[in-house]
Scaffold this motif. Structure first.
Motif, short mmCIF file in Angstrom:
data_model
loop_
_atom_site.label_atom_id
_atom_site.label_comp_id
_atom_site.label_asym_id
_atom_site.label_seq_id
_atom_site.Cartn_x
_atom_site.Cartn_y
_atom_site.Cartn_z
N GLY A 74 -22.06 -75.10 57.91
CA GLY A 74 -21.64 -74.97 58.40
C GLY A 74 -19.97 -74.07 58.03
N ASP A 75 -19.75 -73.79 57.25
CA ASP A 75 -18.69 -73.17 56.59
C ASP A 75 -19.64 -71.76 56.46
OD1 ASP A 75 -17.02 -74.76 56.53
OD2 ASP A 75 -17.35 -75.35 53.88
N ASP A 76 -20.71 -71.53 55.70
CA ASP A 76 -21.45 -70.35 56.01
C ASP A 76 -21.59 -70.12 56.88
OD1 ASP A 76 -22.92 -68.54 53.68
OD2 ASP A 76 -24.87 -69.81 54.67
N PHE A 77 -22.63 -70.91 57.98
CA PHE A 77 -22.57 -70.02 59.23
C PHE A 77 -21.33 -69.60 60.00
CE2 PHE A 77 -23.23 -70.26 64.11
CZ PHE A 77 -24.44 -69.11 64.15
N ILE A 125 -19.44 -67.11 63.09
CA ILE A 125 -18.33 -67.16 64.06
C ILE A 125 -17.07 -66.34 63.82
CG2 ILE A 125 -17.60 -69.19 64.43
CD1 ILE A 125 -19.54 -71.20 64.15
N GLN A 126 -16.95 -66.28 62.76
CA GLN A 126 -15.76 -65.49 63.03
C GLN A 126 -15.58 -63.89 63.09
OE1 GLN A 126 -14.28 -65.81 58.62
NE2 GLN A 126 -14.18 -67.68 58.80
N PRO A 127 -17.16 -63.11 63.19
CA PRO A 127 -16.33 -61.83 64.14
C PRO A 127 -16.92 -62.18 65.11
CG PRO A 127 -19.05 -61.90 62.27
CD PRO A 127 -18.21 -63.28 62.70
N HIS A 128 -17.05 -63.64 65.73
CA HIS A 128 -17.05 -64.19 67.09
C HIS A 128 -15.79 -64.53 67.94
CE1 HIS A 128 -20.93 -63.58 68.97
NE2 HIS A 128 -21.75 -64.00 67.71
N ILE A 129 -15.01 -65.17 66.48
CA ILE A 129 -13.61 -65.05 67.10
C ILE A 129 -13.03 -63.77 67.08
CG2 ILE A 129 -11.61 -66.16 66.32
CD1 ILE A 129 -13.89 -68.11 67.88
#
Length: 155
Positions: free
Chosen positions: A57-60, A65-69
């Protein structure tokens, strides 16, 4: 292994997954079930599996996720600026016509900003950004025409 066993194990893993992160060797998660020891015939260990799933999850999160956030936060900030502007315009409609429209905008934006600062401290950074964007977009020219901030605040 029967599907029922998988369902129960899944519940145990998810329970461990949402517990505080612990070292892989730690076995008492205070609320999470105690995992099977290495000497058991069944190698199922929800703590180890939960830790591996957390790593996945952290890797994903980092890659996707971070770029989308970040994009979502920019979109929310832009919407917040629009909503801030609508609120200020609405507040200006309640003021008397004897005050210059730009001063009405400035007064209303400052009042709204102070109110949010006092009542919703978690929105402070967003409101600061909204206020700056609003003033720079709607009032910067007028402030310049008045001779700068020093002159505007003397009115």
């Amino acid at each position: 292994m029967a599907p029922r066993d998988i369902e129960q194990q899944t519940l145990e893993i998810i329970s461990c997954f949402f517990e505080e992160e612990h070292a892989l060797g730690f076995r008492d998660l205070g609320g999470c079930i105690e995992s099977d020891g290495p000497g058991d015939d069944d190698m199922f260990d929800p703590v180890v599996i939960a830790d591996k799933l957390r790593e996945l999850g952290d890797d994903f999160e980092e890659k996707y996720i971070q770029p989308h956030i970040s994009r979502l936060q920019r979109a929310v900030a832009n919407k917040a600026v629009e909503e801030f502007a609508r609120s200020v315009d609405s507040l200006c409609a309640a003021q008397s016509a004897e005050v210059a429209p730009e001063m009405q905008l400035l007064r209303a934006s400052m009042a709204l900003g102070l109110y949010v600062k006092k009542t919703c401290p978690d929105l402070r950074a967003t409101i600061q950004s909204c206020m700056a964007a609003f003033i720079n977009t709607r009032l910067a020219g007028w402030i310049t025409q008045q001779g700068g901030w020093d002159q505007v605040t003397m009115v």
